[in-house]
Design a protein around this motif. Structure first.
Motif: not given
Length: 186
Positions: A81-85, A87-90
């Motif tokens: 998942v791509m975060t709102e910021g 970057s990529w999440s775990s």
């Protein structure tokens, strides 16, 4: 491409614990898989696939390098998942989001989205294998299914997948050399 090479559903890749390359094979360890019936009659915990699919391009190595540039390693989700910021999440992407994005990418490249789903990665090479003439036993092994009476030991064996993978390699090589076309199998 990982889903196609591993003959995997999106849900299988969402449960990935790690990916690696060993020579002409790539492997993915999964924590669990979608099942119907007994778990031991279905997918093994390690899925294997060819490095070269329909081109001889080193896509897997390039893909791992791009992941590294974005801070993802082999133990991170295959499709995070791509975060709102930005970057990529775990965490792996939700199935509905994956399906939406897959169809959007196909539409952007003017490809048809008819009959495309999160199961298409698993079905593609297995369908081609049937058209190419690979036996039901080989296709079942490539799909990580145990034939009745063979039990889980055969399904879970990496060594038992080597011959079916060699036959899959032969089919993929015939596509790469243009001696066989899965869209016109005759």
């Amino acid at each position: 491409l990982c889903m196609i090479a591993f003959r995997a559903r999106y849900s299988d890749t969402a449960n990935s614990l790690g990916i690696a390359q060993d020579g002409a094979r790539i492997s993915m360890t999964v924590s669990h898989t979608k099942t119907s019936g007994r778990l031991t009659d279905r997918l093994p915990l390690i899925m294997l696939g060819p490095v070269s699919v329909v081109t001889s391009a080193a896509w897997f190595t390039s893909w791992l390098a791009l992941r590294a540039i974005h801070g993802l390693n082999s133990a991170d989700p295959l499709i995070p998942v791509m975060t709102e910021g930005g970057s990529w999440s775990s965490f792996p992407m939700r199935l509905a989001d994956f399906s939406f994005r897959l169809k959007r990418i196909l539409l952007m490249s003017d490809a048809s989205t008819t009959n495309v789903s999160s199961h298409s990665g698993k079905a593609t090479l297995l369908s081609w294998s049937s058209s190419f003439g690979l036996s039901l036993e080989v296709r079942s092994q490539l799909g990580y299914h145990a034939l009745r009476g063979q039990g889980a030991a055969r399904t879970y064996s990496r060594d038992k997948l080597e011959e079916p993978l060699r036959q899959l390699d032969r089919m993929l090589e015939s596509i790469r050399t243009l001696s066989w076309n899965p869209d016109d199998p005759h």
